[in-house]
Design a protein around this motif. Structure first.
Motif, PDB file in Angstrom:
ATOM      1  N   GLY A 161      -4.316   2.212  -6.936  1.00  0.00           N
ATOM      2  CA  GLY A 161      -5.594   2.570  -6.341  1.00  0.00           C
ATOM      3  C   GLY A 161      -6.380   1.402  -5.779  1.00  0.00           C
ATOM      4  O   GLY A 161      -7.456   1.582  -5.229  1.00  0.00           O
ATOM      5  N   ASN A 162      -5.871   0.170  -5.925  1.00  0.00           N
ATOM      6  CA  ASN A 162      -6.531  -0.985  -5.298  1.00  0.00           C
ATOM      7  C   ASN A 162      -5.507  -1.770  -4.484  1.00  0.00           C
ATOM      8  O   ASN A 162      -4.313  -1.636  -4.674  1.00  0.00           O
ATOM      9  N   THR A 163      -6.000  -2.589  -3.566  1.00  0.00           N
ATOM     10  CA  THR A 163      -5.098  -3.270  -2.641  1.00  0.00           C
ATOM     11  C   THR A 163      -4.337  -4.405  -3.302  1.00  0.00           C
ATOM     12  O   THR A 163      -3.161  -4.588  -3.036  1.00  0.00           O
ATOM     13  N   GLY A 164      -4.987  -5.221  -4.085  1.00  0.00           N
ATOM     14  CA  GLY A 164      -4.308  -6.273  -4.818  1.00  0.00           C
ATOM     15  C   GLY A 164      -3.885  -7.454  -3.970  1.00  0.00           C
ATOM     16  O   GLY A 164      -4.333  -7.661  -2.842  1.00  0.00           O
ATOM     17  N   VAL A 165      -2.978  -8.232  -4.517  1.00  0.00           N
ATOM     18  CA  VAL A 165      -2.536  -9.487  -3.935  1.00  0.00           C
ATOM     19  C   VAL A 165      -1.749  -9.323  -2.629  1.00  0.00           C
ATOM     20  O   VAL A 165      -1.964 -10.100  -1.696  1.00  0.00           O
ATOM     21  N   PRO A 166      -0.835  -8.368  -2.503  1.00  0.00           N
ATOM     22  CA  PRO A 166      -0.030  -8.307  -1.269  1.00  0.00           C
ATOM     23  C   PRO A 166      -0.853  -8.152   0.003  1.00  0.00           C
ATOM     24  O   PRO A 166      -0.585  -8.829   1.002  1.00  0.00           O
ATOM     25  N   ILE A 167      -1.853  -7.301  -0.026  1.00  0.00           N
ATOM     26  CA  ILE A 167      -2.680  -7.107   1.173  1.00  0.00           C
ATOM     27  C   ILE A 167      -3.503  -8.355   1.456  1.00  0.00           C
ATOM     28  O   ILE A 167      -3.690  -8.733   2.621  1.00  0.00           O
ATOM     29  N   GLY A 202       2.151  -3.781  -0.425  1.00  0.00           N
ATOM     30  CA  GLY A 202       0.735  -3.480  -0.596  1.00  0.00           C
ATOM     31  C   GLY A 202       0.454  -1.994  -0.579  1.00  0.00           C
ATOM     32  O   GLY A 202      -0.383  -1.498  -1.339  1.00  0.00           O
ATOM     33  N   LEU A 203       1.155  -1.262   0.283  1.00  0.00           N
ATOM     34  CA  LEU A 203       0.985   0.188   0.355  1.00  0.00           C
ATOM     35  C   LEU A 203       1.448   0.852  -0.945  1.00  0.00           C
ATOM     36  O   LEU A 203       0.757   1.727  -1.480  1.00  0.00           O
ATOM     37  N   ILE A 204       2.601   0.436  -1.453  1.00  0.00           N
ATOM     38  CA  ILE A 204       3.093   0.974  -2.729  1.00  0.00           C
ATOM     39  C   ILE A 204       2.125   0.631  -3.859  1.00  0.00           C
ATOM     40  O   ILE A 204       1.800   1.485  -4.702  1.00  0.00           O
ATOM     41  N   HIS A 205       1.619  -0.597  -3.862  1.00  0.00           N
ATOM     42  CA  HIS A 205       0.661  -1.026  -4.894  1.00  0.00           C
ATOM     43  C   HIS A 205      -0.623  -0.206  -4.799  1.00  0.00           C
ATOM     44  O   HIS A 205      -1.197   0.182  -5.825  1.00  0.00           O
ATOM     45  N   LEU A 206      -1.078   0.069  -3.590  1.00  0.00           N
ATOM     46  CA  LEU A 206      -2.285   0.869  -3.388  1.00  0.00           C
ATOM     47  C   LEU A 206      -2.091   2.289  -3.901  1.00  0.00           C
ATOM     48  O   LEU A 206      -2.973   2.850  -4.558  1.00  0.00           O
ATOM     49  N   ILE A 207      -0.941   2.878  -3.625  1.00  0.00           N
ATOM     50  CA  ILE A 207      -0.669   4.247  -4.085  1.00  0.00           C
ATOM     51  C   ILE A 207      -0.576   4.305  -5.612  1.00  0.00           C
ATOM     52  O   ILE A 207      -1.105   5.221  -6.235  1.00  0.00           O
ATOM     53  N   GLN A 208       0.072   3.306  -6.216  1.00  0.00           N
ATOM     54  CA  GLN A 208       0.274   3.326  -7.663  1.00  0.00           C
ATOM     55  C   GLN A 208      -0.987   2.984  -8.450  1.00  0.00           C
ATOM     56  O   GLN A 208      -1.251   3.579  -9.485  1.00  0.00           O
TER      57      GLN A 208
END
Length: 69
Positions: A41-47, A33-39
């Protein structure tokens, strides 16, 4: 086929294995989720999965604690 009851050692092993698996999945989803957020800009499914899973864990733990009191 007859199922047998688990003895105390088997229950302890299952508890420790479940704890280790929970820690692994929590850490993996958090990092993903952290990697997805950095890439993106939104939290997405993992968080979302992490938060829902953690909420289920804590609510069920709280319920079982109150049930035994």
């Amino acid at each position: 086929m007859k199922l047998r009851k688990a003895d105390e050692m088997e229950k302890d092993h299952n508890l420790k294995s479940a704890r280790n698996a929970f820690i692994f999945y929590t850490a993996a989803l958090f990092i993903w989720g952290l990697i997805h957020l950095i890439q993106t800009g939104n939290t997405g499914v993992p968080i979302t999965i992490l938060l829902v899973g953690s909420a289920i864990f804590w609510f069920s733990r709280s319920f079982l604690y109150r049930k035994t009191q």
